[in-house]
Design a protein around this motif. Structure first.
Motif, PDB file in Angstrom:
ATOM      1  N   ILE A 301       0.812  -1.215   0.000  1.00  0.00           N
ATOM      2  CA  ILE A 301       0.000   0.000   0.000  1.00  0.00           C
ATOM      3  C   ILE A 301       0.845   1.264   0.000  1.00  0.00           C
ATOM      4  CG2 ILE A 301      -0.153   0.278   2.504  1.00  0.00           C
ATOM      5  CD1 ILE A 301      -2.937   0.797  -0.110  1.00  0.00           C
ATOM      6  N   VAL A 302       2.139   1.166   0.380  1.00  0.00           N
ATOM      7  CA  VAL A 302       2.979   2.352   0.559  1.00  0.00           C
ATOM      8  C   VAL A 302       3.158   3.155  -0.731  1.00  0.00           C
ATOM      9  CG1 VAL A 302       5.289   3.158   1.189  1.00  0.00           C
ATOM     10  CG2 VAL A 302       4.135   1.403   2.573  1.00  0.00           C
ATOM     11  N   PRO A 303       3.577   2.539  -1.863  1.00  0.00           N
ATOM     12  CA  PRO A 303       3.800   3.371  -3.067  1.00  0.00           C
ATOM     13  C   PRO A 303       2.534   4.067  -3.555  1.00  0.00           C
ATOM     14  CG  PRO A 303       3.943   1.024  -3.582  1.00  0.00           C
ATOM     15  CD  PRO A 303       3.942   1.127  -2.104  1.00  0.00           C
ATOM     16  N   TYR A 304       1.362   3.417  -3.414  1.00  0.00           N
ATOM     17  CA  TYR A 304       0.119   4.068  -3.840  1.00  0.00           C
ATOM     18  C   TYR A 304      -0.190   5.282  -2.957  1.00  0.00           C
ATOM     19  CZ  TYR A 304      -0.519  -0.368  -6.312  1.00  0.00           C
ATOM     20  OH  TYR A 304      -0.359  -1.445  -7.118  1.00  0.00           O
ATOM     21  N   THR A 305       0.045   5.122  -1.648  1.00  0.00           N
ATOM     22  CA  THR A 305      -0.219   6.231  -0.732  1.00  0.00           C
ATOM     23  C   THR A 305       0.712   7.408  -1.000  1.00  0.00           C
ATOM     24  OG1 THR A 305      -0.956   4.653   0.963  1.00  0.00           O
ATOM     25  CG2 THR A 305      -0.378   6.870   1.695  1.00  0.00           C
ATOM     26  N   VAL A 306       2.005   7.111  -1.206  1.00  0.00           N
ATOM     27  CA  VAL A 306       2.982   8.169  -1.456  1.00  0.00           C
ATOM     28  C   VAL A 306       2.656   8.915  -2.747  1.00  0.00           C
ATOM     29  CG1 VAL A 306       5.412   8.638  -1.943  1.00  0.00           C
ATOM     30  CG2 VAL A 306       4.793   7.014  -0.138  1.00  0.00           C
ATOM     31  N   ALA A 307       2.306   8.176  -3.806  1.00  0.00           N
ATOM     32  CA  ALA A 307       1.988   8.819  -5.086  1.00  0.00           C
ATOM     33  C   ALA A 307       0.719   9.656  -4.992  1.00  0.00           C
ATOM     34  CB  ALA A 307       1.846   7.757  -6.176  1.00  0.00           C
ATOM     35  N   ALA A 308      -0.278   9.147  -4.294  1.00  0.00           N
ATOM     36  CA  ALA A 308      -1.524   9.910  -4.148  1.00  0.00           C
ATOM     37  C   ALA A 308      -1.290  11.183  -3.357  1.00  0.00           C
ATOM     38  CB  ALA A 308      -2.579   9.042  -3.469  1.00  0.00           C
ATOM     39  N   LEU A 309      -0.479  11.125  -2.280  1.00  0.00           N
ATOM     40  CA  LEU A 309      -0.176  12.329  -1.513  1.00  0.00           C
ATOM     41  C   LEU A 309       0.611  13.349  -2.344  1.00  0.00           C
ATOM     42  CD1 LEU A 309       0.745  10.786   1.965  1.00  0.00           C
ATOM     43  CD2 LEU A 309      -1.303  12.106   1.379  1.00  0.00           C
ATOM     44  N   GLY A 311      -0.097  14.081  -5.292  1.00  0.00           N
ATOM     45  CA  GLY A 311      -1.027  14.675  -6.245  1.00  0.00           C
ATOM     46  C   GLY A 311      -1.313  13.815  -7.452  1.00  0.00           C
ATOM     47  N   GLN A 312      -0.828  12.581  -7.490  1.00  0.00           N
ATOM     48  CA  GLN A 312      -1.048  11.680  -8.616  1.00  0.00           C
ATOM     49  C   GLN A 312      -2.163  10.695  -8.264  1.00  0.00           C
ATOM     50  OE1 GLN A 312       2.714   9.824  -9.412  1.00  0.00           O
ATOM     51  NE2 GLN A 312       3.804  11.779  -9.617  1.00  0.00           N
ATOM     52  N   ALA A 313      -3.294  10.828  -8.933  1.00  0.00           N
ATOM     53  CA  ALA A 313      -4.413   9.917  -8.681  1.00  0.00           C
ATOM     54  C   ALA A 313      -4.000   8.486  -8.996  1.00  0.00           C
ATOM     55  CB  ALA A 313      -5.628  10.330  -9.506  1.00  0.00           C
ATOM     56  N   GLN A 314      -4.379   7.554  -8.144  1.00  0.00           N
ATOM     57  CA  GLN A 314      -3.977   6.154  -8.273  1.00  0.00           C
ATOM     58  C   GLN A 314      -5.194   5.268  -8.523  1.00  0.00           C
ATOM     59  OE1 GLN A 314      -0.512   5.106  -8.001  1.00  0.00           O
ATOM     60  NE2 GLN A 314      -0.491   7.338  -8.361  1.00  0.00           N
ATOM     61  N   VAL A 315      -5.017   4.314  -9.417  1.00  0.00           N
ATOM     62  CA  VAL A 315      -6.036   3.299  -9.686  1.00  0.00           C
ATOM     63  C   VAL A 315      -5.329   1.943  -9.648  1.00  0.00           C
ATOM     64  CG1 VAL A 315      -7.745   2.433 -11.310  1.00  0.00           C
ATOM     65  CG2 VAL A 315      -7.360   4.903 -11.124  1.00  0.00           C
ATOM     66  N   TYR A 316      -5.790   1.051  -8.768  1.00  0.00           N
ATOM     67  CA  TYR A 316      -5.114  -0.243  -8.625  1.00  0.00           C
ATOM     68  C   TYR A 316      -6.123  -1.256  -8.090  1.00  0.00           C
ATOM     69  CZ  TYR A 316      -4.871   1.447  -3.790  1.00  0.00           C
ATOM     70  OH  TYR A 316      -5.179   1.940  -2.558  1.00  0.00           O
ATOM     71  N   ASP A 317      -5.789  -2.516  -8.314  1.00  0.00           N
ATOM     72  CA  ASP A 317      -6.604  -3.621  -7.790  1.00  0.00           C
ATOM     73  C   ASP A 317      -6.069  -4.025  -6.425  1.00  0.00           C
ATOM     74  OD1 ASP A 317      -8.110  -3.544 -10.043  1.00  0.00           O
ATOM     75  OD2 ASP A 317      -7.150  -5.249 -11.033  1.00  0.00           O
ATOM     76  N   TRP A 318      -7.023  -4.359  -5.515  1.00  0.00           N
ATOM     77  CA  TRP A 318      -6.626  -4.671  -4.128  1.00  0.00           C
ATOM     78  C   TRP A 318      -7.470  -5.844  -3.635  1.00  0.00           C
ATOM     79  CZ3 TRP A 318      -2.419  -2.963  -1.829  1.00  0.00           C
ATOM     80  CH2 TRP A 318      -2.255  -3.173  -0.463  1.00  0.00           C
ATOM     81  N   ARG A 319      -6.778  -6.719  -2.924  1.00  0.00           N
ATOM     82  CA  ARG A 319      -7.436  -7.896  -2.352  1.00  0.00           C
ATOM     83  C   ARG A 319      -7.856  -7.582  -0.923  1.00  0.00           C
ATOM     84  NH1 ARG A 319     -10.048 -12.202  -4.479  1.00  0.00           N
ATOM     85  NH2 ARG A 319      -9.854 -14.074  -3.204  1.00  0.00           N
TER      86      ARG A 319
END
Length: 654
Positions: A301-309, A311-319
């Motif tokens: 979850i870390v890289p998605y959180t860092v990128a979203a903070l 300013g880069q909107a993130q779209v990913y699949d999660w279990r």
């Protein structure tokens, strides 16, 4: 300093300053103009007076009578502004003069005219009596002019004071008209409470700029009311959209690693029973221990959180995992919002469990298809290998056929030259045999003593004729051998050299003469000598040979006809060579295919289908040119080869 003053004070100061500046400037201009006009008038008056006195004094000056001249000058004492009158002879020396008590005596020589120090104006006029006999210098005081100017200045000063007072009065009136409405608009602005601005508007008292300002301010208040209502509606809309959205939506505080808000759909999908229990969870509580690639969820979850903070909107699949242990897949859309000092993350979930299952099934199907495609590809590769081998065999066969065709052409050349050599060599052999028989007969008569002088003379004459005949036939044979040698070298070596086009074509046509003699056809060559080329004579000869033979075989057949070989320069760098016949022509449906290999209409009748294909290849590949064909059925055919005088280096011979 000026900015700290009120509008009223600035308005009064500006109007007063502008008024004083305008009055002062206009007064100064008027005084200068008045001074110049007064001086000009005084100068004109003084010039007229000086001219009158000069005319009366001309005789006295001419006859040297100073007393008479002095009487004329003393008459000027009745004019108050005249200070001096000085009469000079033609050489510029003082003759006589008149001065007032407060002015120094006349100078002994003439002085310059114009305004002089002391406030005086000097005018000088010539003294004439049929001719110039001297000059008169008249000096007048500028005192009357200056007194008049002082009076004008005092008048303008008084007018300026009155104007300044009137300007200040006008400024005070304007100030009340301008700053009064501004103060009232300012009072309305100060009285408006931002929390309750609705209904309060600035008064509009006319159609001037201040009224326009009040109208603009009122329009701003109207837009502010509309925006306030819109913000309230947007807040209600966001509340409904967030709370009642069918999609699970959560708000995460990344600093505390916990949920701070969620909607009813999120409570339902996570399965924690109520909103408070759901908000007490974090990412690890609602995720499986490992994600799809085997990475622990806490790390994934870390890289998605860092990128979203960032300013880069993130779209990913999660279990995800529910409290009861069931799992589901969701597509997460993660977006940052909120202030810089306290950013929040908005996550919306799309359940993709069924899509994942379908994708897994599709993956298995793709793997099966890939396996089948791999088998088919292997079979196709084997078929392609066999086909490539077959194509290579055909290409080699074609090359061999082309080589055979060219060797056959060379063989025909050899046969033709051998036939041509047969005549001169046979004649030389016959003469040599006859010469040998004559020598044997001469030796027999010499041995038996029957040799006579007449017999010896006859033998010598026969010997001379035989020798000339042998030499002529030997030269003919040597010429044929030399021509054959050059053509053979060109066609076998295909080396580049400089040559004359007419000579090479004549040599090629000469090698075809044995075959041409067996036909009723004529070959006409029309090429001017001196057309030099730096190219490949071997491929060129093969092209000419094939085109001529093609015309004989396909164009003329058994009917008598004519083949023309013509060449001429197109420009400084290109030559056009054409081979034409007056035969049956080429059908229109055959024209697109005549240069294809193995295409012939005389298969089994002497045609191999490679002649024109060889021509096409040699023209493009060796000579660096192009070939075109023109033909109509029943009207013969024309093949035109356009080639450079200097073959390109990239062209390959053979």
């Amino acid at each position: 300093m000026i900015r700290s003053l009120s509008i009223r004070t600035r308005l009064l100061a500006v109007i007063g300053a502008v008024t004083l500046l305008a009055i002062g400037t206009f007064g100064a201009i008027a005084l200068v103009s008045e001074r110049d006009a007064a001086r000009e008038a005084l100068g004109s008056e003084q010039a007229a007076l000086a001219t009158l006195v000069a005319n009366r004094s001309a005789a006295a000056l001419l006859f040297g009578d100073p007393s008479l001249a002095q009487e004329n000058l003393d008459a000027l004492s009745g004019i108050a502004h005249v200070q001096a009158a000085c009469l000079y002879d033609n050489e510029g020396r003082l003759f006589t003069g008149y001065t007032t008590a407060d002015v120094t005596a006349c100078p002994q020589t003439r002085s310059a005219a114009g305004v002089v120090p002391g406030g005086s104006l000097v005018v000088e006029v010539p003294v004439e009596l049929d001719e110039i006999v001297g000059s008169l210098s008249l000096r007048s005081s500028l005192g009357p002019v200056e007194a008049r100017l002082r009076e004008q200045a005092e008048t303008w000063a008084a007018a300026g004071a009155v104007g300044a007072v009137l300007a200040l009065v006008l400024a005070a009136l304007l100030e009340r008209l301008i700053s009064g409405p501004i103060r009232r608009v300012s009072a309305v602005v100060e009285s408006i409470d931002t929390s309750n601005a609705q209904g309060r508007r600035a008064p509009v008292e006319g159609d001037d700029e201040v009224s326009h300002l009040a109208e603009a301010f009122n329009r701003m208040l109207d837009r502010l009311d509309e925006q306030t209502r819109g913000l309230k509606l947007q807040a209600e809309y966001n509340e409904v959209l967030f709370k009642r959205s069918p999609l699970p939506v959560i708000v995460v505080d990344p600093r505390a690693n916990c949920m701070v808000d969620c909607n009813e759909a999120a409570v339902a999908v996570y399965g924690w029973g109520n909103r408070d229990a759901t908000l007490n969870t974090n990412a690890a509580d609602v995720s499986t221990p490992l994600q799809y690639d085997g990475t622990p969820s806490e790390q994934a979850i870390v890289p998605y959180t860092v990128a979203a903070l960032a300013g880069q909107a993130q779209v990913y699949d999660w279990r995800h995992r529910r409290p009861d242990g069931t799992e589901f897949d969701a597509e997460v859309h993660l977006t940052r919002f909120g202030p810089e000092e306290a950013p929040l993350l908005l996550a919306s979930l799309f359940d993709v469990t069924e899509r994942k299952a379908a994708a897994a099934a599709l993956q298995r199907l793709n793997e099966a298809l890939e396996s089948r495609v791999a088998e088919r590809t292997h079979d196709l590769a084997a078929s392609n290998a066999e086909l490539s081998a077959t194509v290579e065999q055909l290409r080699r066969a074609q090359v061999e056929l082309v080589r055979s065709e060219r060797l056959a052409s060379l063989g025909s050349l050899v046969a033709g030259v051998a036939h041509e050599l047969n005549t001169p060599l046979g004649s030389a052999l016959l003469v040599a045999t006859t010469l040998g028989d004559g020598i044997e007969e001469l030796r027999r008569k010499l041995d038996t003593g029957e040799l006579k002088r007449s017999t010896l003379d006859t033998f010598l004459e026969q010997q001379a004729e035989a020798q000339a005949l042998i030499v002529r036939n030997a030269r003919r044979a040597a010429e044929l051998i030399g021509r054959f040698k050059q053509v053979a070298v060109d066609q076998t070596s295909e080396q580049r050299r400089r040559f004359d086009l007419a000579e090479v074509v004549d040599e090629i046509i000469g090698t075809l003469q044995p075959r041409l003699r067996k036909t009723p056809h004529q070959v006409v060559v029309d090429i001017a000598p001196g057309l030099a080329m730096d190219s490949y004579p071997g491929p060129l000869g093969q092209v000419v040979t094939n085109l001529v033979l093609n015309a004989l075989l396909h164009g003329l057949g058994d009917r008598p006809g004519e083949v023309r070989v013509v060449a001429s320069p197109l420009d400084a760098d290109h030559v056009a060579l054409s081979v034409s016949d007056d035969g049956v022509g080429i059908p229109a449906e055959h024209l697109p295919r005549i240069f294809d290999p193995f295409f012939t209409t005389k298969l089994g009748e002497g045609g191999s289908g490679l002649g024109l294909h060889i021509v096409y290849s040699l023209v493009q590949r060796s000579l660096g040119g192009r070939i075109d064909v023109e033909s109509r059925s029943g009207h013969g055919a024309r093949f035109t080869v356009v080639m450079p005088v200097n073959a390109p280096k990239s062209a390959e011979a053979g």
